[in-house]
Scaffold this active site. Structure first.
Site, mmCIF file in Angstrom:
data_model
loop_
_atom_site.group_PDB
_atom_site.id
_atom_site.type_symbol
_atom_site.label_atom_id
_atom_site.label_comp_id
_atom_site.label_asym_id
_atom_site.label_seq_id
_atom_site.Cartn_x
_atom_site.Cartn_y
_atom_site.Cartn_z
ATOM 1 N N LYS A 95 0.823 -1.213 0.000
ATOM 2 C CA LYS A 95 0.000 0.000 0.000
ATOM 3 C C LYS A 95 0.861 1.270 0.000
ATOM 4 C CE LYS A 95 -0.896 0.417 4.999
ATOM 5 N NZ LYS A 95 -0.327 1.752 5.193
ATOM 6 N N ASP A 96 2.153 1.121 0.306
ATOM 7 C CA ASP A 96 3.071 2.264 0.283
ATOM 8 C C ASP A 96 3.787 2.416 -1.048
ATOM 9 O OD1 ASP A 96 2.514 2.890 2.926
ATOM 10 O OD2 ASP A 96 4.150 1.655 3.711
ATOM 11 N N ARG A 143 -6.977 8.926 2.590
ATOM 12 C CA ARG A 143 -8.177 8.111 2.337
ATOM 13 C C ARG A 143 -9.041 7.978 3.586
ATOM 14 N NH1 ARG A 143 -9.247 2.977 4.151
ATOM 15 N NH2 ARG A 143 -7.058 2.780 4.683
ATOM 16 N N ARG A 144 -8.418 7.597 4.696
ATOM 17 C CA ARG A 144 -9.189 7.421 5.926
ATOM 18 C C ARG A 144 -9.819 8.735 6.373
ATOM 19 N NH1 ARG A 144 -4.413 3.822 8.500
ATOM 20 N NH2 ARG A 144 -5.137 1.735 7.911
ATOM 21 N N ARG A 161 1.171 11.105 12.278
ATOM 22 C CA ARG A 161 2.184 10.373 11.519
ATOM 23 C C ARG A 161 2.973 9.420 12.421
ATOM 24 N NH1 ARG A 161 1.905 10.863 6.914
ATOM 25 N NH2 ARG A 161 3.598 9.363 6.716
ATOM 26 N N ARG A 167 2.315 5.903 16.723
ATOM 27 C CA ARG A 167 0.921 6.346 16.756
ATOM 28 C C ARG A 167 0.205 5.882 18.018
ATOM 29 N NH1 ARG A 167 -1.269 4.854 10.895
ATOM 30 N NH2 ARG A 167 0.638 3.627 10.712
ATOM 31 N N CYS A 254 -0.119 10.277 -3.636
ATOM 32 C CA CYS A 254 -0.832 10.271 -2.354
ATOM 33 C C CYS A 254 -1.711 11.504 -2.222
ATOM 34 C CB CYS A 254 0.168 10.235 -1.200
ATOM 35 S SG CYS A 254 0.932 8.643 -0.944
#
Length: 319
Positions: A95-96, A143-144, A161, A167, A254
């Site tokens: 996903k990165d 997205r979130r 971040r 996190r 992104c």
């Protein structure tokens, strides 16, 4: 092939970022390669590479990824070492990964995909629906953020971040009431103690390729190509072919809130896709099926439909 296998005296070098999750993915790759060729773990050397995205000052700044340089922040230095021969393969969270690889590099090996769902993480409540109006949500994902603001415009979203551990520290320090992680990461790190609950994909469609590990190599390295064939998961590859074609036709950066998920049922592939305005004010989605072989074509077709349906102004970032 046998005479070209790595050994403890001449190990195959596996490049990775240094976060706990990245290391877990690299060790999983090493385990699978060692098992496939009946080799000792010492025949594979884990090489930690610090990327721009791992810069602590950038993490502490809590700025959106697009302002810091996009997905390439997590891959540039690793790919440079791969091209130079300093490492033999690179292990990535898919996903990165940008949708296009640098000239000379190939990304065609995927490990079996983990849980694709997002995880809602909060020490106070167990579900997104239970958050009080005005609650503070921490996330660094465009997205979130857009999906949250679309579903719950009453919430306050702040940048959040850092890797999983960073996190969680911010969450425990009270910077936010909740955050979101990937179930795949929590599972790979065996972090059952984290107060997390999975969000069904019908409620929050995940990022393209979420839960998948990709292994990148040099295009002319036939020895490595043959070795990676032994651990490649065909099903994951078929799903990602559709999802990444969808992403590539929309936007590989992104800068856009994009979600996508392909699932297989027999010979049928189902692809769901969603694009949103960054402020969550509008969401457009598609849900289609095709044969598995046509997955990439469907991804591109679905992207074109969403682009056409969006209308003027929706995709201003494409200018």
């Amino acid at each position: 092939m046998t005479q070209n296998l790595p050994s403890p005296a001449s190990p195959l070098k596996i490049g990775t970022r240094g976060s706990p999750l990245a290391l877990a993915q690299a060790y999983e790759t090493r385990r699978r390669l060692a098992a496939a060729f009946d080799l000792p773990p010492e025949a594979f050397e884990i090489v930690v590479i610090k990327t721009t995205g791992d810069n602590q000052a950038l993490i502490a700044a809590d700025k959106p990824l697009k302002e810091l340089g996009g997905k390439g922040l997590f891959t540039k230095e690793i790919e440079e070492d791969l091209l130079s021969g300093a490492i033999d393969i690179a292990v990535h969270s898919m996903k990165d990964m940008p949708v296009a690889q640098p000239a000379g590099l190939v990304l065609d090996c995927y490990l079996p995909r983990e849980d694709v769902r997002d995880a809602f993480v909060s020490p106070r409540v167990s579900r997104l629906q239970d958050l009080a109006a005005g609650a503070v949500v921490g996330t660094s994902s465009l997205r979130r953020r857009a999906q949250l603001m679309n579903r719950r415009p009453d919430l306050q979203v702040v940048e959040f971040r850092g890797n999983v551990q960073t996190r969680l520290k911010k969450l425990n320090a009270g910077v936010a009431d909740c955050t979101f992680l990937a179930m795949a990461g929590l599972n790979r790190l065996a972090m059952a103690e984290v107060p997390a609950s999975a969000i069904e994909t019908t409620d929050m469609l995940p990022a393209v390729a979420q839960g998948a590990i990709g292994i990148e190599r040099r295009g002319d390295d036939t020895r490595v190509a043959t070795m990676l064939e032994a651990i490649h998961d065909k099903t994951t590859g078929q799903r990602l072919a559709a999802e990444r074609a969808f992403l590539a036709a929309l936007d590989g950066s992104c800068e856009t809130p994009i979600a996508g998920l392909a699932e297989l049922d027999g010979t049928t592939l189902r692809l769901r896709g969603e694009v949103l305005r960054p402020d969550g004010s509008e969401s457009i989605s598609e849900d289609q099926t095709c044969t598995i072989a046509d997955g990439a074509d469907l991804g591109r077709e679905m992207a074109e439909k969403l682009l056409a349906a969006a209308g003027p102004g929706f995709f201003d970032w494409r200018r």
